[in-house]
Motif scaffolding. Structure first.
Motif, PDB file in Angstrom:
ATOM      1  N   ILE A   1      15.329 -13.323 -15.877  1.00 38.47           N
ATOM      2  CA  ILE A   1      15.696 -12.852 -15.078  1.00 38.47           C
ATOM      3  C   ILE A   1      14.162 -12.184 -15.273  1.00 38.47           C
ATOM      4  N   ARG A   2      13.784 -11.750 -13.879  1.00 37.71           N
ATOM      5  CA  ARG A   2      12.165 -11.411 -13.038  1.00 37.71           C
ATOM      6  C   ARG A   2      12.168 -10.046 -12.518  1.00 37.71           C
ATOM      7  N   VAL A   3      11.642  -8.456 -12.990  1.00 42.11           N
ATOM      8  CA  VAL A   3      12.461  -7.090 -12.301  1.00 42.11           C
ATOM      9  C   VAL A   3      10.782  -7.086 -11.562  1.00 42.11           C
ATOM     10  N   ASN A   4      10.330  -6.393 -10.505  1.00 41.69           N
ATOM     11  CA  ASN A   4       9.472  -5.723 -10.097  1.00 41.69           C
ATOM     12  C   ASN A   4      10.346  -4.443  -9.953  1.00 41.69           C
ATOM     13  N   VAL A   5       9.375  -3.197  -9.275  1.00 42.28           N
ATOM     14  CA  VAL A   5       9.515  -1.943  -9.750  1.00 42.28           C
ATOM     15  C   VAL A   5       8.213  -1.533  -8.650  1.00 42.28           C
ATOM     16  N   ASP A   6       8.664  -0.835  -8.157  1.00 42.48           N
ATOM     17  CA  ASP A   6       7.486  -0.140  -6.743  1.00 42.48           C
ATOM     18  C   ASP A   6       7.749   1.224  -6.314  1.00 42.48           C
TER      19      ASP A   6
ATOM     20  N   LYS B   1       0.353  -0.884  -0.224  1.00 42.73           N
ATOM     21  CA  LYS B   1       0.087  -0.021   0.127  1.00 42.73           C
ATOM     22  C   LYS B   1       0.919   1.183  -0.112  1.00 42.73           C
ATOM     23  N   ILE B   2       1.171   1.863  -1.268  1.00 40.09           N
ATOM     24  CA  ILE B   2       2.080   2.359  -1.177  1.00 40.09           C
ATOM     25  C   ILE B   2       1.208   4.059  -1.930  1.00 40.09           C
ATOM     26  N   ALA B   3       0.983   4.452  -2.460  1.00 51.01           N
ATOM     27  CA  ALA B   3      -0.597   5.495  -2.888  1.00 51.01           C
ATOM     28  C   ALA B   3      -0.603   5.673  -1.614  1.00 51.01           C
ATOM     29  N   ASP B   4      -1.271   7.370  -1.477  1.00 49.64           N
ATOM     30  CA  ASP B   4      -1.469   7.673  -0.065  1.00 49.64           C
ATOM     31  C   ASP B   4      -2.563   9.186  -0.603  1.00 49.64           C
ATOM     32  N   ALA B   5      -3.233   8.766  -0.425  1.00 50.05           N
ATOM     33  CA  ALA B   5      -3.821  10.873  -0.693  1.00 50.05           C
ATOM     34  C   ALA B   5      -3.936  11.667   0.323  1.00 50.05           C
TER      35      ALA B   5
ATOM     36  N   ALA C   1       0.038  12.909  -1.021  1.00 49.13           N
ATOM     37  CA  ALA C   1       0.236  13.081  -2.781  1.00 49.13           C
ATOM     38  C   ALA C   1       0.878  12.640  -2.198  1.00 49.13           C
ATOM     39  N   ILE C   2       0.836  10.905  -2.667  1.00 53.24           N
ATOM     40  CA  ILE C   2       1.834   9.840  -2.527  1.00 53.24           C
ATOM     41  C   ILE C   2       1.382   8.730  -4.012  1.00 53.24           C
ATOM     42  N   ARG C   3       1.494   9.289  -5.006  1.00 51.89           N
ATOM     43  CA  ARG C   3       1.145   8.393  -6.177  1.00 51.89           C
ATOM     44  C   ARG C   3       2.428   6.621  -6.085  1.00 51.89           C
ATOM     45  N   HIS C   4       1.496   5.667  -7.004  1.00 50.57           N
ATOM     46  CA  HIS C   4       2.269   4.227  -6.985  1.00 50.57           C
ATOM     47  C   HIS C   4       2.362   4.639  -8.050  1.00 50.57           C
ATOM     48  N   VAL C   5       3.770   4.172  -8.557  1.00 51.71           N
ATOM     49  CA  VAL C   5       4.439   4.363  -9.827  1.00 51.71           C
ATOM     50  C   VAL C   5       4.532   2.539 -10.380  1.00 51.71           C
TER      51      VAL C   5
END
Length: 132
Positions: free
Chosen positions: A46-51, A11-15, A18-22
């Motif tokens: 390989i597998r890459v995940n980015v938050d 849970k990164i996005a936070d109204a 004012a945080i957006r999760h890309v």
């Protein structure tokens, strides 16, 4: 589609802040990576995940006003194509550093997995989190 049990939902996005999760999910690439002799001179999957935790700003539906996931993917592809790396940790650090160049990115969480390194395991790798 649900997340595998091995992936912690974020849970990164936070109204309120004012945080957006890309994010980028399950980017599959072939990389020249590995410390062992049998890993040199060939690629392996390989597998890459980015938050990314991104500071939100009002935008007018223009790509220039957001952190573009396609740019993130292209940067990762360029890093992977740049030559042999010994460690997934090194690749993760390079990806995080590249993401943090954008002044809107506050935190970068990167997971890099080797998909064929250990026959009995689906994947092995590392996850890091870096902040400004």
């Amino acid at each position: 589609m649900s997340l595998p049990d091995s992936v912690t939902p974020l849970k990164i996005a936070d109204a309120a802040r004012a945080i957006r999760h890309v994010f980028v999910r399950d980017l599959l690439l072939d990389a020249h990576i590995g410390v062992y002799a049998h890993e040199h001179g060939r690629t392996q999957p390989i597998r890459v995940n980015v938050d990314l935790t991104v500071s939100e700003a009002a935008h007018s539906d223009r790509l220039a006003n957001v952190v573009c996931y396609e740019t993130v993917v292209n940067d990762i592809k360029a890093l992977v194509a740049s030559g042999h790396l010994n460690l997934v940790e090194t690749l993760a650090e390079h990806i995080a550093a590249r993401c943090l160049v954008d002044p809107r990115v506050i935190v970068a969480r990167i997971r890099v997995e080797k998909l064929a390194a250990i026959p009995e395991a689906t994947s092995v790798g590392v996850e890091i989190e870096r902040a400004k």
